[in-house]
Design a protein around this motif. Structure first.
Motif, PDB file in Angstrom:
ATOM      1  N   ALA A   1       1.055  -0.964  -0.419  1.00 11.02           N
ATOM      2  CA  ALA A   1       0.079  -0.319   0.229  1.00 11.02           C
ATOM      3  C   ALA A   1       1.239   1.111   0.046  1.00 11.02           C
ATOM      4  CB  ALA A   1      -1.105  -0.138   0.937  1.00 11.02           C
ATOM      5  N   GLU A   2       1.983   1.570   1.108  1.00 10.89           N
ATOM      6  CA  GLU A   2       2.356   2.108   0.704  1.00 10.89           C
ATOM      7  C   GLU A   2       3.704   2.646  -0.141  1.00 10.89           C
ATOM      8  OE1 GLU A   2       4.098   2.292   5.691  1.00 10.89           O
ATOM      9  OE2 GLU A   2       5.354   1.922   4.672  1.00 10.89           O
ATOM     10  N   ASN A   3       4.061   1.607  -1.207  1.00 12.66           N
ATOM     11  CA  ASN A   3       4.715   1.293  -2.013  1.00 12.66           C
ATOM     12  C   ASN A   3       3.585   2.038  -3.562  1.00 12.66           C
ATOM     13  OD1 ASN A   3       6.800   0.564  -0.789  1.00 12.66           O
ATOM     14  ND2 ASN A   3       7.147  -1.291  -2.392  1.00 12.66           N
ATOM     15  N   GLY A   4       2.943   1.834  -3.564  1.00 13.80           N
ATOM     16  CA  GLY A   4       1.431   2.070  -4.297  1.00 13.80           C
ATOM     17  C   GLY A   4       1.028   3.858  -4.294  1.00 13.80           C
ATOM     18  N   HIS A   5       1.071   3.877  -3.028  1.00 14.13           N
ATOM     19  CA  HIS A   5       1.515   5.852  -2.666  1.00 14.13           C
ATOM     20  C   HIS A   5       1.999   7.119  -3.022  1.00 14.13           C
ATOM     21  CE1 HIS A   5      -3.170   4.745  -0.293  1.00 14.13           C
ATOM     22  NE2 HIS A   5      -2.417   4.726   0.071  1.00 14.13           N
ATOM     23  N   ALA A   6       3.558   5.885  -2.567  1.00  9.88           N
ATOM     24  CA  ALA A   6       4.207   6.390  -3.329  1.00  9.88           C
ATOM     25  C   ALA A   6       4.828   6.831  -4.656  1.00  9.88           C
ATOM     26  CB  ALA A   6       5.512   6.405  -2.805  1.00  9.88           C
ATOM     27  N   GLU A   7       4.205   5.803  -5.613  1.00  9.97           N
ATOM     28  CA  GLU A   7       4.417   5.838  -6.846  1.00  9.97           C
ATOM     29  C   GLU A   7       3.049   6.817  -7.592  1.00  9.97           C
ATOM     30  OE1 GLU A   7       5.591   4.113  -9.753  1.00  9.97           O
ATOM     31  OE2 GLU A   7       7.005   3.193  -8.025  1.00  9.97           O
ATOM     32  N   VAL A   8       1.833   6.638  -6.843  1.00 15.21           N
ATOM     33  CA  VAL A   8       0.816   7.224  -7.371  1.00 15.21           C
ATOM     34  C   VAL A   8       0.847   8.978  -7.059  1.00 15.21           C
ATOM     35  CG1 VAL A   8      -1.851   8.225  -6.988  1.00 15.21           C
ATOM     36  CG2 VAL A   8      -0.746   5.856  -7.167  1.00 15.21           C
ATOM     37  N   GLU A   9       1.365   9.775  -6.339  1.00 17.76           N
ATOM     38  CA  GLU A   9       2.065  10.767  -5.950  1.00 17.76           C
ATOM     39  C   GLU A   9       2.826  11.452  -6.881  1.00 17.76           C
ATOM     40  OE1 GLU A   9       1.984  11.868  -1.573  1.00 17.76           O
ATOM     41  OE2 GLU A   9       0.018  10.391  -0.785  1.00 17.76           O
ATOM     42  N   ASN A  10       3.851  10.475  -6.859  1.00 15.08           N
ATOM     43  CA  ASN A  10       5.113  10.878  -7.070  1.00 15.08           C
ATOM     44  C   ASN A  10       4.751  11.679  -8.595  1.00 15.08           C
ATOM     45  OD1 ASN A  10       8.122  11.052  -5.958  1.00 15.08           O
ATOM     46  ND2 ASN A  10       6.829   9.018  -4.780  1.00 15.08           N
ATOM     47  N   SER A  11       4.043  10.347  -9.455  1.00 13.10           N
ATOM     48  CA  SER A  11       3.856  10.339 -10.919  1.00 13.10           C
ATOM     49  C   SER A  11       3.035  11.108 -11.340  1.00 13.10           C
ATOM     50  CB  SER A  11       2.687   9.004 -10.962  1.00 13.10           C
ATOM     51  OG  SER A  11       3.827   8.040 -10.546  1.00 13.10           O
ATOM     52  N   LYS A  12       2.062  11.888  -9.808  1.00 13.19           N
ATOM     53  CA  LYS A  12       1.335  12.844 -10.685  1.00 13.19           C
ATOM     54  C   LYS A  12       2.108  14.615 -10.180  1.00 13.19           C
ATOM     55  CE  LYS A  12      -3.175  11.217  -8.164  1.00 13.19           C
ATOM     56  NZ  LYS A  12      -4.272  11.237  -7.590  1.00 13.19           N
ATOM     57  N   LEU A  13       2.751  14.301  -9.354  1.00 14.19           N
ATOM     58  CA  LEU A  13       3.916  14.939  -9.227  1.00 14.19           C
ATOM     59  C   LEU A  13       4.815  15.251 -10.834  1.00 14.19           C
ATOM     60  CD1 LEU A  13       5.621  17.458  -8.072  1.00 14.19           C
ATOM     61  CD2 LEU A  13       6.973  15.307  -7.325  1.00 14.19           C
ATOM     62  N   ALA A  14       4.873  14.385 -11.550  1.00 10.64           N
ATOM     63  CA  ALA A  14       5.971  14.123 -12.383  1.00 10.64           C
ATOM     64  C   ALA A  14       4.340  14.801 -14.128  1.00 10.64           C
ATOM     65  CB  ALA A  14       5.926  12.988 -13.358  1.00 10.64           C
ATOM     66  N   LEU A  15       2.723  14.217 -13.765  1.00 14.32           N
ATOM     67  CA  LEU A  15       2.525  15.213 -14.479  1.00 14.32           C
ATOM     68  C   LEU A  15       2.441  16.777 -14.862  1.00 14.32           C
ATOM     69  CD1 LEU A  15      -0.742  12.084 -14.217  1.00 14.32           C
ATOM     70  CD2 LEU A  15       1.051  12.987 -16.202  1.00 14.32           C
ATOM     71  N   GLN A  16       1.793  17.218 -13.451  1.00 13.49           N
ATOM     72  CA  GLN A  16       2.403  18.439 -13.285  1.00 13.49           C
ATOM     73  C   GLN A  16       3.470  19.075 -13.513  1.00 13.49           C
ATOM     74  OE1 GLN A  16       1.983  19.211  -9.064  1.00 13.49           O
ATOM     75  NE2 GLN A  16      -0.202  18.445  -9.252  1.00 13.49           N
ATOM     76  N   LYS A  17       5.321  18.892 -13.275  1.00 14.29           N
ATOM     77  CA  LYS A  17       6.053  19.448 -13.622  1.00 14.29           C
ATOM     78  C   LYS A  17       6.924  18.864 -14.880  1.00 14.29           C
ATOM     79  CE  LYS A  17       9.008  20.974 -10.695  1.00 14.29           C
ATOM     80  NZ  LYS A  17       9.514  20.627  -9.081  1.00 14.29           N
ATOM     81  N   SER A  18       6.579  17.602 -15.930  1.00 14.59           N
ATOM     82  CA  SER A  18       8.004  17.495 -16.621  1.00 14.59           C
ATOM     83  C   SER A  18       7.204  18.123 -17.820  1.00 14.59           C
ATOM     84  CB  SER A  18       7.603  16.019 -16.236  1.00 14.59           C
ATOM     85  OG  SER A  18       8.286  15.130 -18.129  1.00 14.59           O
ATOM     86  N   GLY A  19       8.229  17.889 -18.783  1.00 18.28           N
ATOM     87  CA  GLY A  19       7.719  18.915 -20.067  1.00 18.28           C
ATOM     88  C   GLY A  19       7.926  17.467 -21.499  1.00 18.28           C
ATOM     89  N   ASN A  20       8.642  16.659 -20.773  1.00 17.54           N
ATOM     90  CA  ASN A  20       9.186  15.730 -21.716  1.00 17.54           C
ATOM     91  C   ASN A  20       7.724  14.571 -21.414  1.00 17.54           C
ATOM     92  OD1 ASN A  20       9.370  12.739 -22.675  1.00 17.54           O
ATOM     93  ND2 ASN A  20      11.527  13.225 -22.093  1.00 17.54           N
ATOM     94  N   ALA A  21       7.233  14.244 -22.680  1.00 14.19           N
ATOM     95  CA  ALA A  21       5.909  13.101 -23.695  1.00 14.19           C
ATOM     96  C   ALA A  21       5.941  12.395 -23.289  1.00 14.19           C
ATOM     97  CB  ALA A  21       5.691  13.772 -25.286  1.00 14.19           C
ATOM     98  N   GLU A  22       7.259  11.487 -22.961  1.00 10.51           N
ATOM     99  CA  GLU A  22       7.525  10.123 -22.839  1.00 10.51           C
ATOM    100  C   GLU A  22       7.238   9.834 -21.056  1.00 10.51           C
ATOM    101  OE1 GLU A  22      10.556   7.838 -24.635  1.00 10.51           O
ATOM    102  OE2 GLU A  22      11.293   9.655 -24.851  1.00 10.51           O
ATOM    103  N   VAL A  23       7.677  11.353 -20.441  1.00  9.34           N
ATOM    104  CA  VAL A  23       8.003  11.079 -19.070  1.00  9.34           C
ATOM    105  C   VAL A  23       6.286  11.229 -18.609  1.00  9.34           C
ATOM    106  CG1 VAL A  23       8.500  12.137 -16.656  1.00  9.34           C
ATOM    107  CG2 VAL A  23      10.225  12.037 -18.254  1.00  9.34           C
ATOM    108  N   LYS A  24       5.902  12.184 -19.359  1.00  8.71           N
ATOM    109  CA  LYS A  24       3.876  12.213 -18.931  1.00  8.71           C
ATOM    110  C   LYS A  24       3.024  10.799 -19.554  1.00  8.71           C
ATOM    111  CE  LYS A  24       3.608  17.027 -19.545  1.00  8.71           C
ATOM    112  NZ  LYS A  24       3.052  17.434 -17.749  1.00  8.71           N
ATOM    113  N   SER A  25       3.412  10.408 -20.511  1.00  9.64           N
ATOM    114  CA  SER A  25       3.491   9.257 -20.182  1.00  9.64           C
ATOM    115  C   SER A  25       3.127   7.666 -20.457  1.00  9.64           C
ATOM    116  CB  SER A  25       3.616   8.448 -21.989  1.00  9.64           C
ATOM    117  OG  SER A  25       3.008   7.386 -22.648  1.00  9.64           O
ATOM    118  N   PHE A  26       4.630   8.436 -19.550  1.00 12.93           N
ATOM    119  CA  PHE A  26       4.768   6.594 -18.482  1.00 12.93           C
ATOM    120  C   PHE A  26       4.340   7.421 -16.897  1.00 12.93           C
ATOM    121  CE2 PHE A  26       6.856   5.697 -14.253  1.00 12.93           C
ATOM    122  CZ  PHE A  26       7.808   3.765 -14.879  1.00 12.93           C
ATOM    123  N   ALA A  27       3.945   8.529 -16.732  1.00 14.50           N
ATOM    124  CA  ALA A  27       3.254   9.121 -15.040  1.00 14.50           C
ATOM    125  C   ALA A  27       2.267   8.738 -15.344  1.00 14.50           C
ATOM    126  CB  ALA A  27       3.716  10.132 -14.807  1.00 14.50           C
TER     127      ALA A  27
END
Length: 209
Positions: A68-94
């Motif tokens: 559960a903790e690992n899953g929460h970390a993945e989701v929250e960090n990936s939401k951060l990537a969707l906000q901050k990254s300008g890289n299309a590949e990063v956004k798709s993965f996130a």
């Protein structure tokens, strides 16, 4: 006079008998209507987890909580990537990480509830600290560290966690959940390794071996 009373009794007897039959039928119907919801409630729901036959082992409970903790970390960090990254590949993965880990988290929550385990609602303190450091980065540096830490390193740890549970979990439902989820995590790791190479190249740094 007695003959008249006897005749009336004979005439009323069939009606009385029918009245008793009707009353008995009504009683049976009432009992059936009361029992029907109970039977319905007791029916086995397809795909539902089996009811716990006592508490899970410490090992199985610890696995569910760590997952559960690992899953929460993945989701929250990936939401951060969707906000901050300008890289299309990063956004798709996130976005894929948010979608897949949210779905897995819902299945995990259902399993834990069925087994009477209270799951963490957030990442661990250490995971929050890593996320804070990641959030301080920008541009290609952010992309590289997201792919490296959240993509590769975190998924390596989670794959190992699920591989062990798929082999060694004591509870059959816990083992089935780990076995079912593992291929998705392995696919995430492969995608993360490819993303790591791409983001390291973009940032002018050699990817970790």
């Amino acid at each position: 006079m007695n003959d008249v009373v006897s005749a009336r009794a004979r005439r009323s007897s069939p009606m009385a008998r029918w009245g008793r039959v009707a009353l008995a039928a009504a009683a049976i119907g009432l009992i059936a209507s009361v029992q029907a919801p109970v039977a319905s409630a007791q029916a086995v729901v397809p795909g539902a987890f089996s009811a716990p036959a006592g508490k899970l082992s410490h090992k199985d409970s610890a696995f569910l909580k760590q997952a559960a903790e690992n899953g929460h970390a993945e989701v929250e960090n990936s939401k951060l990537a969707l906000q901050k990254s300008g890289n299309a590949e990063v956004k798709s993965f996130a976005q894929q990480m948010v979608d897949d880990h949210t779905k897995a988290g819902q299945e995990l929550a259902a399993l834990a509830a069925a087994k009477g385990v209270d799951l963490p609602k957030d990442p661990s303190v250490m995971q929050k600290g890593k996320m804070k450091m990641l959030s301080a980065r920008d541009g290609t540096s952010f992309d590289r560290h997201y792919a490296e830490s959240v993509g590769v390193e975190a998924h390596r740890d989670t794959v190992k966690l699920f591989e062990k549970a798929s082999r060694e979990a004591d509870n059959a439902d816990v083992k089935a959940f780990a076995t079912k989820t593992l291929p998705t995590l392995q696919h995430h790791l492969q995608a993360a390794e490819a993303l790591q190479r791409a983001t390291h190249a973009a940032d002018g740094k050699k990817a970790k071996q």
